[in-house]
Design a protein around this motif. Sequence first.
Motif, PDB file in Angstrom:
ATOM      1  N   THR A 173       7.047 -12.489  -0.118  1.00 15.00           N
ATOM      2  CA  THR A 173       7.808 -11.961   1.015  1.00 15.00           C
ATOM      3  C   THR A 173       9.306 -12.149   0.794  1.00 15.00           C
ATOM      4  O   THR A 173      10.105 -11.242   1.053  1.00 15.00           O
ATOM      5  CB  THR A 173       7.362 -12.641   2.319  1.00 15.00           C
ATOM      6  N   PHE A 174       9.702 -13.306   0.300  1.00 20.84           N
ATOM      7  CA  PHE A 174      11.120 -13.526   0.014  1.00 20.84           C
ATOM      8  C   PHE A 174      11.598 -12.650  -1.141  1.00 20.84           C
ATOM      9  O   PHE A 174      12.740 -12.167  -1.134  1.00 20.84           O
ATOM     10  CB  PHE A 174      11.377 -15.006  -0.298  1.00 20.84           C
ATOM     11  N   PHE A 175      10.741 -12.458  -2.141  1.00 15.53           N
ATOM     12  CA  PHE A 175      11.119 -11.589  -3.259  1.00 15.53           C
ATOM     13  C   PHE A 175      11.372 -10.167  -2.749  1.00 15.53           C
ATOM     14  O   PHE A 175      12.356  -9.517  -3.140  1.00 15.53           O
ATOM     15  CB  PHE A 175      10.007 -11.598  -4.311  1.00 15.53           C
ATOM     16  N   ALA A 176      10.517  -9.700  -1.840  1.00 12.06           N
ATOM     17  CA  ALA A 176      10.700  -8.360  -1.283  1.00 12.06           C
ATOM     18  C   ALA A 176      11.937  -8.285  -0.396  1.00 12.06           C
ATOM     19  O   ALA A 176      12.575  -7.230  -0.295  1.00 12.06           O
ATOM     20  CB  ALA A 176       9.461  -7.963  -0.481  1.00 12.06           C
ATOM     21  N   CYS A 234       0.790  -1.232   0.000  1.00 12.66           N
ATOM     22  CA  CYS A 234       0.000   0.000   0.000  1.00 12.66           C
ATOM     23  C   CYS A 234       0.822   1.282   0.000  1.00 12.66           C
ATOM     24  O   CYS A 234       0.267   2.372  -0.172  1.00 12.66           O
ATOM     25  CB  CYS A 234      -0.936   0.012   1.206  1.00 12.66           C
ATOM     26  N   GLY A 235       2.114   1.194   0.228  1.00 12.30           N
ATOM     27  CA  GLY A 235       2.953   2.381   0.225  1.00 12.30           C
ATOM     28  C   GLY A 235       3.044   3.089   1.558  1.00 12.30           C
ATOM     29  O   GLY A 235       3.786   4.071   1.690  1.00 12.30           O
ATOM     30  N   GLU A 236       2.310   2.624   2.551  1.00 11.16           N
ATOM     31  CA  GLU A 236       2.418   3.215   3.889  1.00 11.16           C
ATOM     32  C   GLU A 236       3.736   2.788   4.534  1.00 11.16           C
ATOM     33  O   GLU A 236       4.446   1.921   4.027  1.00 11.16           O
ATOM     34  CB  GLU A 236       1.236   2.770   4.750  1.00 11.16           C
ATOM     35  N   LYS A 237       4.034   3.378   5.678  1.00  9.34           N
ATOM     36  CA  LYS A 237       5.276   3.069   6.363  1.00  9.34           C
ATOM     37  C   LYS A 237       5.347   1.585   6.717  1.00  9.34           C
ATOM     38  O   LYS A 237       4.414   1.025   7.278  1.00  9.34           O
ATOM     39  CB  LYS A 237       5.400   3.916   7.630  1.00  9.34           C
ATOM     40  N   ALA A 238       6.459   0.966   6.359  1.00 11.69           N
ATOM     41  CA  ALA A 238       6.676  -0.450   6.684  1.00 11.69           C
ATOM     42  C   ALA A 238       7.482  -0.520   7.966  1.00 11.69           C
ATOM     43  O   ALA A 238       8.682  -0.281   7.966  1.00 11.69           O
ATOM     44  CB  ALA A 238       7.411  -1.157   5.550  1.00 11.69           C
ATOM     45  N   ALA A 239       6.804  -0.854   9.041  1.00 12.96           N
ATOM     46  CA  ALA A 239       7.490  -0.887  10.334  1.00 12.96           C
ATOM     47  C   ALA A 239       7.196  -2.158  11.109  1.00 12.96           C
ATOM     48  O   ALA A 239       7.616  -2.298  12.250  1.00 12.96           O
ATOM     49  CB  ALA A 239       7.081   0.322  11.169  1.00 12.96           C
ATOM     50  N   CYS A 252       3.404  -3.018   6.163  1.00 20.31           N
ATOM     51  CA  CYS A 252       2.919  -2.164   7.239  1.00 20.31           C
ATOM     52  C   CYS A 252       2.208  -3.049   8.269  1.00 20.31           C
ATOM     53  O   CYS A 252       1.963  -4.234   8.023  1.00 20.31           O
ATOM     54  CB  CYS A 252       1.962  -1.110   6.696  1.00 20.31           C
ATOM     55  N   SER A 253       1.852  -2.486   9.392  1.00 23.02           N
ATOM     56  CA  SER A 253       1.210  -3.278  10.442  1.00 23.02           C
ATOM     57  C   SER A 253      -0.098  -3.876   9.971  1.00 23.02           C
ATOM     58  O   SER A 253      -0.422  -5.034  10.284  1.00 23.02           O
ATOM     59  CB  SER A 253       0.963  -2.407  11.679  1.00 23.02           C
ATOM     60  N   HIS A 254      -0.862  -3.105   9.198  1.00 21.15           N
ATOM     61  CA  HIS A 254      -2.154  -3.599   8.718  1.00 21.15           C
ATOM     62  C   HIS A 254      -1.972  -4.847   7.859  1.00 21.15           C
ATOM     63  O   HIS A 254      -2.657  -5.860   8.069  1.00 21.15           O
ATOM     64  CB  HIS A 254      -2.865  -2.510   7.913  1.00 21.15           C
ATOM     65  N   HIS A 255      -1.071  -4.787   6.895  1.00 19.16           N
ATOM     66  CA  HIS A 255      -0.903  -5.927   6.001  1.00 19.16           C
ATOM     67  C   HIS A 255      -0.187  -7.086   6.695  1.00 19.16           C
ATOM     68  O   HIS A 255      -0.465  -8.262   6.390  1.00 19.16           O
ATOM     69  CB  HIS A 255      -0.155  -5.507   4.730  1.00 19.16           C
ATOM     70  N   ASN A 256       0.690  -6.783   7.608  1.00 17.78           N
ATOM     71  CA  ASN A 256       1.328  -7.855   8.362  1.00 17.78           C
ATOM     72  C   ASN A 256       0.272  -8.646   9.129  1.00 17.78           C
ATOM     73  O   ASN A 256       0.257  -9.889   9.107  1.00 17.78           O
ATOM     74  CB  ASN A 256       2.359  -7.273   9.332  1.00 17.78           C
ATOM     75  N   ASN A 257      -0.636  -7.945   9.783  1.00 20.88           N
ATOM     76  CA  ASN A 257      -1.702  -8.623  10.528  1.00 20.88           C
ATOM     77  C   ASN A 257      -2.661  -9.337   9.588  1.00 20.88           C
ATOM     78  O   ASN A 257      -3.104 -10.454   9.863  1.00 20.88           O
ATOM     79  CB  ASN A 257      -2.462  -7.607  11.383  1.00 20.88           C
ATOM     80  N   ASN A 286      12.012  -9.110   9.008  1.00 16.19           N
ATOM     81  CA  ASN A 286      12.326  -7.930   8.207  1.00 16.19           C
ATOM     82  C   ASN A 286      11.215  -6.916   8.430  1.00 16.19           C
ATOM     83  O   ASN A 286      10.049  -7.193   8.145  1.00 16.19           O
ATOM     84  CB  ASN A 286      12.411  -8.305   6.722  1.00 16.19           C
ATOM     85  N   LYS A 287      11.559  -5.754   8.953  1.00 15.96           N
ATOM     86  CA  LYS A 287      10.534  -4.745   9.231  1.00 15.96           C
ATOM     87  C   LYS A 287      10.386  -3.738   8.090  1.00 15.96           C
ATOM     88  O   LYS A 287       9.754  -2.695   8.258  1.00 15.96           O
ATOM     89  CB  LYS A 287      10.849  -4.011  10.535  1.00 15.96           C
TER      90      LYS A 287
END
Length: 421
Positions: free
Chosen positions: A123-126, A7-12, A33-38, A28-29
């Motif tokens: 995830t591995f590609f990123a 989404c382009g939001e902060k990846a933390a 983002c928190s939303h997509h991680n969850n 890897n942080k």
Amino acid sequence: MRTCIMCGEKAASREHVFPAALGGRRTNKGIYCSHHNNAFSKHAAKITDQLRHFNALLAVRPDHSKSAKPHQFTSERGEQISVFNGEIRRSNPPTVQGPGMITGHLELGGPEALRAVGYIALTFFAQHYPDEARLPAFNEFKAFIEYETANEYVWWEGLETDAALPPNPFLFGHTIMLMVSPGTGNVKALVSFFQGMTFGVHLGSVPSLAQHSTTIFIDPHAEYPPDDIKVQAANSCLLDVRKPEPLQSHLERMVRENVVTDGISNLLNKINRWKFETKAAPAVRRLNAVRTQPSALRQELEVVLSEMRSYVFQMLNYLAVSMPKQLSHIPGSDGFAEIFKEIATLDKSQNSGVSPLTKYSIINAMDALIEEMEEALQEKEIDADYLWRLLRTSYGVGLIGPKVLAPILAELIRQAKAGSR
């Protein structure tokens, strides 16, 4: 600052690159983002749930736990089953069997599992191609990961792909291969769990990308980094991975032709062999150490076979099941099954834990095995392969069969003659 690839939001959010429950130790942080991680945690949960049988068989410690845990469930027949560290234990009646004995409980694949495999590949590609992972060329694949489109991206690979994978340096390690095809810029991935279940993934195409491969080997048994992974890079596309067309027909064929179950069976057999060799290694050393001392050898053989009595019992169980079938053409053989069943029957009321005929059959089987092993050790040292052939193949069954079955068949013949008078 890294932004979320979705989404382009902060990846933390500190995301496990490989699912923590399957032995992934790296985070890897800078990917989600928190939303997509969850939101994507359900992908990791899905593939973990489908692989829990293997995770328990191999005693893999989840990254969020201090120790590996067994997988326990109730079978369709109401048996309490516990799977752990190479063994399957039944509580009613109590028995110990190898990992390949219960496969009906395994449910692998399906749309959501394939989506979860795609999530792992992305995830591995990123992780390894962070700038490329944010290109618009991968938006369609990301929509698939977000449940917005149907699967046109992930498929089961066959046994030939398993064989073509680079050798994994870790016993039962996972393999992730990321590849850019020459000329087309097609980005493909192979995701192989425990070196036995392999999936192909098509993430997208960027024609300007140069051909390249990154292979990541993951050790699910590693306790901590940095010994948990090995990474190899190459300026070539190591494998020619092609998406099957039409994809759904391919997936149906893989199930229909038992390609999926064959791969699972191969993995279970490999686990079975690993567990056996782990147990057999000290026994082999002890036997070879006394092979030139007849009295000590005999005593050690009795101890070793007592320690490996469960394998002797499994061979007797095979005889108990197969013999009635082999004798079914004989008139009046309907009652054979119950008689042969007694050569491999547990009985808690007995001090030995088995029925009297089973105890007698185990003694006869061990005598046959000892005789064979004494002769083999007189000639040369033995190894785990020898014990495997003796205790886990039809060779061993054929060896003990005559000594176990001869007195039973003699009694059946005597009864038949007495009944005809």
